[in-house]
Each structure stands twice: as C-alpha cells, then as structure tokens.
Design a protein around this motif. Structure first.
Motif, PDB file in Angstrom:
ATOM      1  N   ALA A 267      12.288  22.179  28.902  1.00  0.00           N
ATOM      2  CA  ALA A 267      12.349  20.723  28.920  1.00  0.00           C
ATOM      3  C   ALA A 267      11.332  20.126  27.952  1.00  0.00           C
ATOM      4  CB  ALA A 267      12.102  20.211  30.334  1.00  0.00           C
ATOM      5  N   VAL A 268      10.144  20.747  27.868  1.00  0.00           N
ATOM      6  CA  VAL A 268       9.113  20.248  26.962  1.00  0.00           C
ATOM      7  C   VAL A 268       9.427  20.589  25.510  1.00  0.00           C
ATOM      8  CG1 VAL A 268       7.315  20.298  28.720  1.00  0.00           C
ATOM      9  CG2 VAL A 268       7.712  22.326  27.312  1.00  0.00           C
ATOM     10  N   GLY A 269      10.469  21.411  25.273  1.00  0.00           N
ATOM     11  CA  GLY A 269      10.862  21.771  23.915  1.00  0.00           C
ATOM     12  C   GLY A 269      12.168  21.133  23.487  1.00  0.00           C
ATOM     13  N   GLY A 270      12.694  20.250  24.325  1.00  0.00           N
ATOM     14  CA  GLY A 270      13.932  19.573  23.977  1.00  0.00           C
ATOM     15  C   GLY A 270      15.164  20.114  24.680  1.00  0.00           C
ATOM     16  N   GLY A 271      15.004  21.218  25.423  1.00  0.00           N
ATOM     17  CA  GLY A 271      16.137  21.793  26.135  1.00  0.00           C
ATOM     18  C   GLY A 271      16.211  21.284  27.562  1.00  0.00           C
ATOM     19  N   PRO A 272      17.167  21.806  28.338  1.00  0.00           N
ATOM     20  CA  PRO A 272      17.289  21.360  29.731  1.00  0.00           C
ATOM     21  C   PRO A 272      16.135  21.831  30.596  1.00  0.00           C
ATOM     22  CG  PRO A 272      18.814  23.140  29.285  1.00  0.00           C
ATOM     23  CD  PRO A 272      18.209  22.766  27.973  1.00  0.00           C
ATOM     24  N   GLY A 273      15.686  23.091  30.387  1.00  0.00           N
ATOM     25  CA  GLY A 273      14.529  23.612  31.095  1.00  0.00           C
ATOM     26  C   GLY A 273      14.702  23.720  32.598  1.00  0.00           C
ATOM     27  N   MET A 274      13.601  24.047  33.257  1.00  0.00           N
ATOM     28  CA  MET A 274      13.612  24.234  34.700  1.00  0.00           C
ATOM     29  C   MET A 274      14.054  23.003  35.487  1.00  0.00           C
ATOM     30  SD  MET A 274      10.173  26.468  35.342  1.00  0.00           S
ATOM     31  CE  MET A 274       9.919  28.036  34.501  1.00  0.00           C
ATOM     32  N   PRO A 275      13.653  21.772  35.107  1.00  0.00           N
ATOM     33  CA  PRO A 275      14.050  20.613  35.910  1.00  0.00           C
ATOM     34  C   PRO A 275      15.556  20.406  35.996  1.00  0.00           C
ATOM     35  CG  PRO A 275      12.273  20.050  34.408  1.00  0.00           C
ATOM     36  CD  PRO A 275      12.743  21.408  34.013  1.00  0.00           C
ATOM     37  N   TYR A 276      16.306  20.908  35.007  1.00  0.00           N
ATOM     38  CA  TYR A 276      17.756  20.731  34.996  1.00  0.00           C
ATOM     39  C   TYR A 276      18.401  21.280  36.253  1.00  0.00           C
ATOM     40  CZ  TYR A 276      22.632  21.463  33.506  1.00  0.00           C
ATOM     41  OH  TYR A 276      23.993  21.468  33.426  1.00  0.00           O
ATOM     42  N   LEU A 277      17.863  22.369  36.774  1.00  0.00           N
ATOM     43  CA  LEU A 277      18.419  22.966  37.979  1.00  0.00           C
ATOM     44  C   LEU A 277      18.477  21.964  39.125  1.00  0.00           C
ATOM     45  CD1 LEU A 277      16.569  26.408  38.047  1.00  0.00           C
ATOM     46  CD2 LEU A 277      18.998  26.041  37.564  1.00  0.00           C
ATOM     47  N   LEU A 278      17.464  21.110  39.221  1.00  0.00           N
ATOM     48  CA  LEU A 278      17.356  20.194  40.346  1.00  0.00           C
ATOM     49  C   LEU A 278      17.797  18.773  40.000  1.00  0.00           C
ATOM     50  CD1 LEU A 278      13.945  21.458  41.754  1.00  0.00           C
ATOM     51  CD2 LEU A 278      16.262  22.262  42.240  1.00  0.00           C
ATOM     52  N   SER A 279      17.564  18.354  38.768  1.00  0.00           N
ATOM     53  CA  SER A 279      17.933  16.985  38.398  1.00  0.00           C
ATOM     54  C   SER A 279      19.421  16.828  38.123  1.00  0.00           C
ATOM     55  CB  SER A 279      17.150  16.548  37.152  1.00  0.00           C
ATOM     56  OG  SER A 279      17.496  17.360  36.038  1.00  0.00           O
ATOM     57  N   THR A 280      20.071  17.898  37.654  1.00  0.00           N
ATOM     58  CA  THR A 280      21.476  17.818  37.255  1.00  0.00           C
ATOM     59  C   THR A 280      22.366  18.784  38.034  1.00  0.00           C
ATOM     60  OG1 THR A 280      20.810  17.168  35.021  1.00  0.00           O
ATOM     61  CG2 THR A 280      23.069  17.987  35.297  1.00  0.00           C
ATOM     62  N   LEU A 281      21.985  20.075  38.062  1.00  0.00           N
ATOM     63  CA  LEU A 281      22.862  21.069  38.663  1.00  0.00           C
ATOM     64  C   LEU A 281      22.948  20.929  40.181  1.00  0.00           C
ATOM     65  CD1 LEU A 281      24.677  23.462  38.099  1.00  0.00           C
ATOM     66  CD2 LEU A 281      22.682  24.962  38.248  1.00  0.00           C
ATOM     67  N   ARG A 282      21.821  20.711  40.844  1.00  0.00           N
ATOM     68  CA  ARG A 282      21.849  20.643  42.306  1.00  0.00           C
ATOM     69  C   ARG A 282      22.696  19.489  42.824  1.00  0.00           C
ATOM     70  NH1 ARG A 282      20.194  19.211  47.185  1.00  0.00           N
ATOM     71  NH2 ARG A 282      19.342  20.796  48.621  1.00  0.00           N
ATOM     72  N   PRO A 283      22.556  18.247  42.300  1.00  0.00           N
ATOM     73  CA  PRO A 283      23.418  17.175  42.798  1.00  0.00           C
ATOM     74  C   PRO A 283      24.898  17.448  42.559  1.00  0.00           C
ATOM     75  CG  PRO A 283      21.681  16.284  41.388  1.00  0.00           C
ATOM     76  CD  PRO A 283      21.538  17.755  41.363  1.00  0.00           C
ATOM     77  N   ALA A 284      25.218  18.046  41.400  1.00  0.00           N
ATOM     78  CA  ALA A 284      26.616  18.375  41.119  1.00  0.00           C
ATOM     79  C   ALA A 284      27.125  19.432  42.089  1.00  0.00           C
ATOM     80  CB  ALA A 284      26.759  18.854  39.676  1.00  0.00           C
ATOM     81  N   LEU A 285      26.265  20.389  42.416  1.00  0.00           N
ATOM     82  CA  LEU A 285      26.633  21.443  43.353  1.00  0.00           C
ATOM     83  C   LEU A 285      26.868  20.863  44.744  1.00  0.00           C
ATOM     84  CD1 LEU A 285      26.874  24.547  43.096  1.00  0.00           C
ATOM     85  CD2 LEU A 285      24.529  24.692  43.942  1.00  0.00           C
ATOM     86  N   ALA A 286      26.001  19.955  45.164  1.00  0.00           N
ATOM     87  CA  ALA A 286      26.160  19.332  46.481  1.00  0.00           C
ATOM     88  C   ALA A 286      27.435  18.507  46.539  1.00  0.00           C
ATOM     89  CB  ALA A 286      24.944  18.465  46.793  1.00  0.00           C
ATOM     90  N   ALA A 287      27.750  17.797  45.457  1.00  0.00           N
ATOM     91  CA  ALA A 287      28.967  16.985  45.436  1.00  0.00           C
ATOM     92  C   ALA A 287      30.216  17.849  45.476  1.00  0.00           C
ATOM     93  CB  ALA A 287      28.976  16.106  44.179  1.00  0.00           C
ATOM     94  N   GLU A 288      30.166  19.005  44.825  1.00  0.00           N
ATOM     95  CA  GLU A 288      31.337  19.877  44.728  1.00  0.00           C
ATOM     96  C   GLU A 288      31.517  20.758  45.964  1.00  0.00           C
ATOM     97  OE1 GLU A 288      34.545  21.640  42.312  1.00  0.00           O
ATOM     98  OE2 GLU A 288      33.274  19.884  41.960  1.00  0.00           O
ATOM     99  N   LEU A 289      30.409  21.336  46.444  1.00  0.00           N
ATOM    100  CA  LEU A 289      30.509  22.347  47.508  1.00  0.00           C
ATOM    101  C   LEU A 289      29.744  21.988  48.776  1.00  0.00           C
ATOM    102  CD1 LEU A 289      30.166  25.519  45.248  1.00  0.00           C
ATOM    103  CD2 LEU A 289      32.246  24.662  46.330  1.00  0.00           C
ATOM    104  N   GLY A 290      29.075  20.847  48.768  1.00  0.00           N
ATOM    105  CA  GLY A 290      28.415  20.377  49.972  1.00  0.00           C
ATOM    106  C   GLY A 290      26.906  20.559  49.945  1.00  0.00           C
ATOM    107  N   GLU A 291      26.228  19.660  50.624  1.00  0.00           N
ATOM    108  CA  GLU A 291      24.766  19.697  50.665  1.00  0.00           C
ATOM    109  C   GLU A 291      24.265  20.951  51.360  1.00  0.00           C
ATOM    110  OE1 GLU A 291      20.909  19.090  50.151  1.00  0.00           O
ATOM    111  OE2 GLU A 291      22.472  17.837  49.231  1.00  0.00           O
ATOM    112  N   GLU A 292      24.963  21.402  52.387  1.00  0.00           N
ATOM    113  CA  GLU A 292      24.538  22.614  53.085  1.00  0.00           C
ATOM    114  C   GLU A 292      24.572  23.823  52.145  1.00  0.00           C
ATOM    115  OE1 GLU A 292      25.866  25.460  56.850  1.00  0.00           O
ATOM    116  OE2 GLU A 292      26.769  23.469  56.607  1.00  0.00           O
ATOM    117  N   PHE A 293      25.602  23.899  51.315  1.00  0.00           N
ATOM    118  CA  PHE A 293      25.703  25.002  50.355  1.00  0.00           C
ATOM    119  C   PHE A 293      24.547  24.933  49.357  1.00  0.00           C
ATOM    120  CE2 PHE A 293      27.026  26.690  46.246  1.00  0.00           C
ATOM    121  CZ  PHE A 293      27.521  27.944  46.595  1.00  0.00           C
TER     122      PHE A 293
END
Length: 311
Positions: A267-293
């Motif tokens: 993230a500090v180099g211009g890429g998605p980095g570690m925060p992407y997992l939680l800022s982008t991927l996790r909400p999409a995962l919860a919307a698709e497969l549920g918050e419990e998943f």
C-alpha cells in the motif's frame, strides 16, 4: 511488559500461537492476514528486496487501521526474514506477527549453503521454533510444478521431523497452485503429519476447483492469496473457488492472505497491500457469502490453523 509480549506458555494443555513476542491464545490473533511478507530477498527477485523496516512498519500500521490484528510472515530461512526487526515491529505497531522457519525451493539458495546444512536441517528448524531468541511459529516448505524434486522431499522430511518434535504447523508453497497430492503424500503419508497441521499456499493460482476441493477434503487448510499486481489474474476466480468450497462444506478450511512480495505491491508503494484484504476484499466477501463466512475466514480459521500444542 508489552501486552503482546506474553511468556512462552499458554493455557495448561491448550493450543497457542507462537508469535515473535511469545505465545498467545488462538483467539488473541484477531483479524489475520494468513500469508504475507514484510521482509524478503531472493536471487530470483534482483533489486526487489523487501528490506526496509520503516516501509514495513507503515504497511503494518495501515493494516492495523483497517482492523487487522495479526500477520503471518511466510519468509523462511536464508531469505532475509529479519526476525529481530519483526519483534521490534510487533512492539511498535501492536500487530501480532508469526515468523517462519523452513526452506523454499533450491533455486533461492547457494548450493554450498544447502550442502552444509544437509544433515542438520530438522535440528535447525527445531531450534528456530523452540530456543531461538525470536522464535518462529510455523515451518515453510515448497513444492514444484505438479511434483516434487529431491530438494523438496528432503526439506519436507525435515519439516515432518521438526513438526513431530515441536507440534508446529507446516505451510507449503504450491508452485502455481499445483502438486497438492504429492505434497500431502510426502508430509501426511510418509511424514505422518496430521493433515489439519498442513496449510497449502497459493491454491488459487490454478483454476482447478476440483483439485482445491480434493485438498480441502484431506483436512488441510487452503491459504488463498495474491491480491497484488503480480498475482492479479487470480482475483477474478477467487470467489468462485471460495463459494465452491463453502457449498461443499469446507468453509472451515479457508484462509486468506496478501502475499506481498515486492515493494510496488505494498500500500505504501502504490499497490493494494495488506489493507486491501480488509478494506476491499472482506466487505465483498461478506456481501457475497455472508458475514459469518467472512469472520470464519479472517478470524476463526487462522486461530485454529496456526495454533499448536507445543512440545
């Protein structure tokens, strides 16, 4: 004592996760990036070393601000893992860090070095896991493309021996997502490592969902990764794989990580980095497969996968 810096002892008889600052109860990991790299060097990546503690600290703080609690660094012996720096970063950022021992593929090492340690490899792994000043919490090994060479078999035999001596989980680089049956045959068959102590990395780099389902049925964990510039072609099929595994009853086998291997992917180099997992991927995962998943994948599964009854 820093609140992270627990003594090397957990609940009597219970499993604990071995972090660079000491053992913690499995629930102490919180939200986990299950496969990443803060430091890394290899002759295969000239000029792309991850060797800057300041940049690593900035990445960890960004991950923490996104809700992250722990990062498992899969960098093994001889590839610039910098365990002392990991301990300092854990203290400074409040993120729990798990370090690795083990060896990668032979191409990452000087052949003379490999020759010198040939008869003592399992002992070196055990030392890293049990008596080193900053201790590792898992053993990293690597397969080849659709198979295993003599080097991989030697390292996996040593990893199995070290597992039986310590209880440590074994994490495996699957080359382009292939070769899981051969890996499991060597580790769990010949080496008698319980499948639920094995974490298979990069399964999503192959589009073979049937192979992923077969690996999950074995009882091993599947650590999907790659939301970075280097591995972006895997992103479009990630949710299909996760949905297939969940539908087949294997949601408890899934882990997710970033596997950042270059500064440009941070993230500090211009890429998605570690925060992407939680800022982008996790909400999409919860919307698709549920918050419990999503909670299971980022919290519950890592707590079980990286915990061990250490001995």
């Amino acid at each position: 004592m820093n609140p992270q810096e627990a003594p090397l002892a957990g609940p009597a008889g219970g499993p604990v996760v071995r972090t660079v600052l000491g053992d913690v109860p499995p629930g102490g990991l919180g939200v986990c990036d299950a496969h990443d790299h803060l430091f890394l060097r290899s002759p295969l990546l000239p000029g792309q070393e991850l060797a800057d503690p300041v940049a690593a600290g900035a990445e960890l703080r960004a991950f923490r601000e996104a809700g992250g609690g722990a990062v498992v660094q899969w960098t093994p012996r001889g590839m610039g893992r910098r365990r002392g720096e990991l301990a300092a970063l854990a203290r400074a950022t409040g993120v729990r860090l798990v370090a690795a021992t083990g060896l990668h593929q032979a191409v990452h090492y000087d052949p003379e070095l490999l020759g010198r340690i040939r008869t003592e490899l399992a002992g070196l792994f055990v030392e890293d896991l049990t008596t080193a000043p900053v201790r590792a919490g898992l053993i990293k090994v690597a397969g080849g493309f659709h198979g295993l060479d003599a080097h991989a078999r030697w390292v996996m035999a040593a990893a199995a021996e070290a597992h039986h001596a310590t209880g440590a989980p074994v994490a495996v680089h699957l080359e382009l997502g292939t070769g899981a049956p051969a890996v499991l045959d060597v580790l769990c068959g010949e080496g008698e490592v319980p499948p639920d102590r094995v974490i298979l990395g990069h399964p999503g780099r192959s589009a073979d969902v049937r192979a992923q389902l077969s690996a999950a049925r074995s009882g091993a964990y599947l650590a999907f990764d790659g939301p970075s510039r280097a591995h972006h072609p895997t992103d479009w099929r990630l949710f299909d794989s996760l949905a297939a595994l969940a539908e087949a009853g294997h949601a408890d086998r899934i882990l997710l990580g970033g596997d950042t291997t270059t500064a440009a992917a941070r993230a500090v180099g211009g890429g998605p980095g570690m925060p992407y997992l939680l800022s982008t991927l996790r909400p999409a995962l919860a919307a698709e497969l549920g918050e419990e998943f999503a909670a299971r994948v980022f919290v519950g599964n890592p707590a079980r996968a990286f915990a061990a009854h250490w001995h």
